[in-house]
Scaffold this active site. Structure first.
Site, short mmCIF file in Angstrom:
data_model
loop_
_atom_site.label_atom_id
_atom_site.label_comp_id
_atom_site.label_asym_id
_atom_site.label_seq_id
_atom_site.Cartn_x
_atom_site.Cartn_y
_atom_site.Cartn_z
N GLY A 1 14.42 36.38 0.49
CA GLY A 1 13.89 37.64 0.61
C GLY A 1 12.51 37.79 0.41
O GLY A 1 12.02 38.92 0.04
N ASN B 1 11.16 37.97 14.24
CA ASN B 1 11.58 36.98 13.26
C ASN B 1 10.39 36.20 12.89
O ASN B 1 9.35 36.11 13.54
CB ASN B 1 12.48 35.94 13.90
CG ASN B 1 12.97 34.88 12.77
OD1 ASN B 1 13.19 35.09 11.80
ND2 ASN B 1 13.04 33.80 13.57
N HIS C 1 8.79 32.45 11.48
CA HIS C 1 9.43 31.08 11.37
C HIS C 1 8.21 29.96 10.80
O HIS C 1 7.14 30.56 11.09
CB HIS C 1 9.74 30.42 12.81
CG HIS C 1 10.24 28.98 12.94
ND1 HIS C 1 11.59 28.85 12.51
CD2 HIS C 1 9.47 27.84 13.08
CE1 HIS C 1 11.66 27.38 12.48
NE2 HIS C 1 10.58 26.97 12.83
C1 GRF Z 1 10.91 31.90 5.49
O1 GRF Z 1 10.20 30.24 5.51
C2 GRF Z 1 10.90 32.28 6.97
O2 GRF Z 1 9.91 31.79 7.78
C3 GRF Z 1 12.15 31.62 7.46
O3 GRF Z 1 12.99 31.68 6.27
C4 GRF Z 1 12.27 31.60 5.21
C5 GRF Z 1 12.74 32.95 4.45
O4 GRF Z 1 12.06 33.02 2.95
N1 GRF Z 1 12.53 32.29 8.74
P1 GRF Z 1 12.27 34.23 2.32
O5 GRF Z 1 13.86 34.62 2.28
O6 GRF Z 1 11.52 35.40 2.96
O7 GRF Z 1 11.77 33.97 1.10
#
Ligand code: GRF
Length: 206
Positions: free
Chosen positions: A12, A107, A109
């Site tokens: 998160g 989203n 990525h």
């Molecule tokens: C991030 O690297 C995001 O790009 C991907 O999942 C990861 C989530 O990290 N979709 P976090 O839970 O926000 O620390």
């Protein structure tokens, strides 16, 4: 103030980046719901600590897919959600939600899509694949969400160099820092209704 729902399954940190930017007045939005399939994840722990509304949606709680999907959509509509931000959410969104919230689901990525995206490219696997490919740059993509993993229209990208000495871990760390910078910027633009559509593509300035 746009009403935002966050979907998160893991640490998160992107959720926290959005939350903090709302707190300091950079994003004019309000997180009205935090949704997760994983009741024990740090994102949910953080949401509870901050007194945010949470909703856990998984097979254990709702074994029937139709009922589960319906309930989730109802919950979003009841909370008057206007923008959905996926932040490390590991599940595909139900079709009904993708349809209802078309062009209002974001989203993030940790690579330059369309490369290193799609089913199976999540978490450290993305960075491992980038390193294994020998490619010299990676980065971050924020995109709209459709029915396929990492597939919707690209909204913003930020490139970073892959250093010769990089491991998946060192690369992941630098990419995540860029994520925390880019995602709030994009969310801000969406909250301010500053998205311009040209030839069916979202154009934003970040
Ligand atoms: C991030 O690297 C995001 O790009 C991907 O999942 C990861 C989530 O990290 N979709 P976090 O839970 O926000 O620390």
């Amino acid at each position: 103030m746009k009403k935002i729902a966050i979907f998160a399954s893991a640490g998160g940190s992107n959720f926290r980046a959005i939350y903090n930017n709302i707190q300091r007045g950079y994003i004019s939005g309000k997180i009205v719901l935090v949704i997760s399939n994983n009741p024990q994840c740090n994102a949910i722990i953080f949401a509870i600590k901050k007194g945010l509304e949470i909703f856990i949606v998984n097979n254990t709680r709702f074994p029937d897919t139709n009922i589960r999907d319906k309930l989730l959509l109802q919950t979003l509509l009841k909370a008057d959600v206007e923008l959905i931000c996926l932040a490390g959410y590991m599940k595909l969104l139900p079709r009904g939600i993708v349809k209802e919230y078309k062009n209002r689901i974001l989203n993030i990525h940790p690579a330059l899509l369309p490369k290193f995206g799609g089913k199976g490219f999540y978490g450290m696997k993305v960075h491992e694949a980038v390193i294994a490919s020998g490619i010299e740059e990676s980065g971050v993509t924020v995109h709209l969400v459709d029915e396929e993993y990492d597939h919707g229209k690209i909204i913003a990208q930020k490139r970073i160099e892959v250093r010769p000495e990089d491991t998946a871990e060192t690369l992941a760390k630098r990419v995540l820092e860029v994520e925390h910078n880019l995602y709030p910027k994009v969310v801000k633009v969406f909250c301010n209704d500053r998205v311009v559509w040209k030839n069916n593509h979202p154009i934003i300035e970040v």
